[in-house]
Design an enzyme around this catalytic site. Sequence first.
Site, PDB file in Angstrom:
ATOM      1  N   PRO A 161       0.837  -1.222   0.000  1.00 51.23           N
ATOM      2  CA  PRO A 161       0.000   0.000   0.000  1.00 51.23           C
ATOM      3  C   PRO A 161       0.860   1.255   0.000  1.00 51.23           C
ATOM      4  O   PRO A 161       1.922   1.323   0.612  1.00 51.23           O
ATOM      5  CB  PRO A 161      -0.806  -0.125   1.302  1.00 51.23           C
ATOM      6  N   THR A 178       2.357   2.825  -2.558  1.00 51.94           N
ATOM      7  CA  THR A 178       3.490   2.943  -3.473  1.00 51.94           C
ATOM      8  C   THR A 178       3.144   3.678  -4.762  1.00 51.94           C
ATOM      9  O   THR A 178       4.025   3.885  -5.596  1.00 51.94           O
ATOM     10  CB  THR A 178       4.033   1.547  -3.815  1.00 51.94           C
ATOM     11  N   GLU A 200      15.791   3.227  28.346  1.00 51.74           N
ATOM     12  CA  GLU A 200      16.201   3.676  27.007  1.00 51.74           C
ATOM     13  C   GLU A 200      17.716   3.773  26.901  1.00 51.74           C
ATOM     14  O   GLU A 200      18.280   3.531  25.822  1.00 51.74           O
ATOM     15  CB  GLU A 200      15.550   5.020  26.687  1.00 51.74           C
ATOM     16  N   HIS A 258      18.977   0.325  25.979  1.00 47.92           N
ATOM     17  CA  HIS A 258      18.803   0.082  24.539  1.00 47.92           C
ATOM     18  C   HIS A 258      19.890   0.784  23.744  1.00 47.92           C
ATOM     19  O   HIS A 258      20.506   0.202  22.838  1.00 47.92           O
ATOM     20  CB  HIS A 258      17.436   0.599  24.080  1.00 47.92           C
TER      21      HIS A 258
END
Length: 639
Positions: free
Chosen positions: A230, A232, A450, A453
């Site tokens: 979807p 494109t 965070e 990470h």
Amino acid sequence: MFAPGFTGVVGSPALRGAGYRDRDGSVRVFKGTFARKRLVWAGAAVLIVALSVLAVVLTLRSRGAVAPTPVAFSDFLQDVRDGRVAAVTVASDSVLFERRDGARFQTMAPHGYIASNPTFVTDLTTRGVRLEVTQPVTSNAGRYAAIAVGLLFFAMIGLALMRMMTGRVPTLERTRTVDLEQVPVTFADVAGVDEAKDEVREIVDFLKDPARFATIGGRIPRGILLVGPPGTGKTLLARSMAGEAGVPFISASGSDFVEMYAGVGASRVRRLFRAARRHTSCIVFIDELDAVGRSRGGNSLSHEEREQTLNQLLVEMDGFARTESTIVVAATNRPDILDPALLRPGRFDRQVTVGNPDLRGREQILRVHARKVALGPDVDLRSIARGTPGFSGADLANLVNEAALIAARAGRAAVGGLDLDAARDKVLMGVERKSVAMSEQERTTCAYHEAGHAVVAALLPDADPLHKVTIIPRGRALGVTMQLPEADRYTHSKPFIEAQLAILMGGRVAEELFLRQVTSGAANDIERATDLARKMVCELGMSPLGPLHFRRPSGAWDSDARATGFSEETARRVDEEIRTLVMRGFETARQIVERQRTAVEALAKELLEIESVDADRLKELLAGTVVPPPAVLAGTTTH
């Protein structure tokens, strides 16, 4: 009246006299003088008019020629005393009297007046007045009108039932003809899909000059199937074909042909192609073809209706009465479920893949959408394109629009580079929810989560570079660590996926080591890591079980015996391998965070202070705090 291009039915004289068929498919009767559809509707109109006239005539007849003049009852008594009344007709309390000069009047007596006054009748007879007593007269106008309306109602129901039984249900027009003069779209408005444009350029050349292909016996493809994810630009590419060729563009959606009533979908397909045949050359675009073109099969009535619609589409595209001037262009993102008869040569001769653009294509798309907005001198569209890998054309259009909205809210006259960066972060990470009030403990937990990470992602050589780390709630997340690849990636290696597992586990490891607790904030990380490990084992063959595909149950309705296709022992080994991969990533993250405690703590304090840290600041912060990893750890993350 005979239309241009009128052709008769080939056969015996009796058959030729029985009916004709126009180019648009409508049948003519009475030696081709009238179209059958028009004849049916003309008969219905005549019946409606006849019933209406009958009701009016009956109503007028019931009212009579001349209506008496209404007067007061006291005037009637005065006329009797003066001797001007010649005849009286009494019906209950209604009195109709006629004067000697011929004038007729009507009045109402008080209730029970005539019955309670016996001298009233005697007085009239002594004065020589003719007295007549009748039953009350009721008007039949309402009765006749009700009969006429009932007949009309049942006639309309009968006509509707007749058309439903023959599969010709009156339906609303669902096709849309695009006016190319009002909305001009050409290949210049389509960017990032150069290969797809080259594929469809032949169709445009054929529509412009069909004789050039016909002279050498070439046949242009009758159908083109645009396949891609979807957003494109499949619909835009189809409209640009019509704009370049200068021919009408008729569009419809696959869901427009799916209805509950039998025959409606097939009727709409016939109507769509009938509208296309009215033009010398035309492009018919069907969006979401999978809604009507699924593989045939099933026993329910809904399947039968869809199959009937699909059969009609197959006949219209390459049937007995096919046309060379209509080219069908369809779009779908599910080509695997389409019926094989629909995909065969002669119907959809060519499949064009419209995928997500590469770096050069994204830059071209950004330039197309940037024409509509005012850009500042500091905008570098190539840099924006480099930072948006995997974006579709619709995503890039949304990014430019969001940047324009951000600049307008800030009161700027042009879109700057910071606006585009903010719009990209908004699209990738979600809208900032600064109104969410987190406690200091929750902010601290989020910052260390965070930071875990980010530090793991920064030290693994196979991971994507860091772009931004923030503890400002965005979307459904309380904090986000965002990575951006340096280039488009079409395949993923095993070390890259293992690095992703370690990065996902870095947040939970930082909570355990620094805060001595675990929270629900790692729920999404754990879910994503488990799904990624399951794909490595069951789909990608990246486990000691070998290059095998193990199908897992896809939903609650799939039983293990029917959905998996392997034994319980194999399922146990699959679960063990999934757990091994996840725990290996957890151990890798634990080793990195333990060794880089200083870096994690420094980044967490920075996040608590300024809430968002970009890539440049991350490099400066980690450069002074990161401890070089030993060779053993490096081998652990890159095997």
